[in-house]
Write an enzyme that holds these catalytic residues in place. Structure first.
Site, mmCIF file in Angstrom:
data_model
loop_
_atom_site.group_PDB
_atom_site.id
_atom_site.type_symbol
_atom_site.label_atom_id
_atom_site.label_comp_id
_atom_site.label_asym_id
_atom_site.label_seq_id
_atom_site.Cartn_x
_atom_site.Cartn_y
_atom_site.Cartn_z
ATOM 1 C CG HIS A 1 -6.984 4.862 1.172
ATOM 2 N ND1 HIS A 1 -7.239 3.770 1.940
ATOM 3 C CD2 HIS A 1 -5.780 5.338 1.591
ATOM 4 C CE1 HIS A 1 -6.240 3.593 2.786
ATOM 5 N NE2 HIS A 1 -5.338 4.520 2.589
ATOM 6 C CG HIS B 1 -1.646 1.291 1.430
ATOM 7 N ND1 HIS B 1 -2.335 1.904 0.408
ATOM 8 C CD2 HIS B 1 -1.825 2.077 2.537
ATOM 9 C CE1 HIS B 1 -2.907 3.003 0.882
ATOM 10 N NE2 HIS B 1 -2.609 3.133 2.154
ATOM 11 C CE1 TYR C 1 10.903 -7.172 -18.115
ATOM 12 C CE2 TYR C 1 11.557 -6.424 -20.291
ATOM 13 C CZ TYR C 1 11.605 -6.291 -18.913
ATOM 14 O OH TYR C 1 12.359 -5.309 -18.351
ATOM 15 C CG ASP D 1 4.555 -4.308 -21.938
ATOM 16 O OD1 ASP D 1 5.546 -3.559 -22.098
ATOM 17 O OD2 ASP D 1 3.966 -4.896 -22.863
ATOM 18 C CG HIS E 1 -0.658 7.292 1.216
ATOM 19 N ND1 HIS E 1 -0.593 7.745 2.509
ATOM 20 C CD2 HIS E 1 -1.534 6.272 1.233
ATOM 21 C CE1 HIS E 1 -1.415 7.033 3.270
ATOM 22 N NE2 HIS E 1 -1.986 6.130 2.511
#
Ligand SMILES: O=C(CO)[C@@H](O)[C@@H](O)COP(=O)(O)O
Length: 237
Positions: A175, A110, A229, A135, A112
């Protein structure tokens, strides 16, 4: 010395995940995805119903393998283990919910990061208009529901949005981004690349109309990137 509650194999796996998750927190700072103590990384312990997560509110430069918090998949802290004297991340319930409902997920992140948060603040998915998105995310980056921290709401929003979706990133409305991966490193990669595409598409749209990529081409780009890749030993193979 107290007898370990875990087998030697699980203890070794816990040590490895602690070291990796501690190292990966520094990557969030390195790529400018967090400020102060915002954001968090967790990693599932292979072969056990456990995960390791950041201690809540701890400065990134103070995070070590030993002060990370070891949790059960219901989010409870395993008592008597290194770091168990600290509170786990305030997002622990969300991470735990993802691990319980998405067994293929080995890491959750997580952040910001600014451009991704700006798309989340508008509740707007990031359209797939650059090949780098095709991709890495296989299409648009979706928006998850507005959810208040404190129970399973955020985790449920992440799972309901990403289950069956190619994207490893979700923009939780108002958020910010959560990302998942087969490993914690894979989830951090998704967070880094998410902020890159969020910025590029934002800048492009400011300058003029966006040109969508045909779905067939998105599918081909995604298939190549996921299966050709990089190197055979890469996390996502
Ligand atoms: O966004 C939130 C909660 O969702 C922040 O508080 C979070 O990034 C950081 O919290 P923690 O320090 O992990 O408890």
């Amino acid at each position: 010395m107290s007898a370990s509650r875990f087998s030697p194999e699980v203890e070794a796996a816990i040590r490895e995940v602690r070291a990796e998750v501690a190292r990966l927190h520094a990557e969030l700072v390195r790529y400018g995805l967090v400020v102060w103590t915002g954001g968090n990384v967790s990693g599932r312990v292979p072969g056990a119903d456990l995960f390791v997560i950041k201690p809540s509110g701890v400065s990134y430069d103070e995070i070590t393998p030993e002060n990370l918090v070891l949790c059960e998949l219901d989010g409870t802290v395993v008592p008597g283990t290194p770091g168990s004297e600290r509170n786990p991340s305030s997002d622990t319930a969300a991470h735990a919910y993802v691990y319980r409902h998405m067994p293929e997920v080995g890491g959750v992140v997580h952040t910001h990061s600014s451009y991704a948060v700006a798309w989340a603040a508008r509740g707007e998915e990031i359209p797939c208009v650059i090949t780098g998105m095709a991709d890495e995310f296989g299409g648009p980056v979706p928006v998850g529901p507005f959810a208040i921290i404190g129970d399973d709401s955020i985790g449920r929003g992440i799972v309901e949005t990403l289950r069956g979706h190619r994207s490893r990133a979700v923009l939780m409305q108002n958020h910010g981004p959560f990302t998942i991966g087969v490993t914690a490193k894979d989830a951090v990669k998704a967070a880094v690349l998410l902020e890159d595409v969020a910025r590029s598409v934002h800048l492009a749209r400011e300058a003029g109309p966006l040109i969508p990529i045909p779905q067939d081409d998105i599918d081909r780009l995604y298939a190549r990137y996921q299966n050709v890749y990089g190197q055979a030993e890469d996390d996502r193979r």
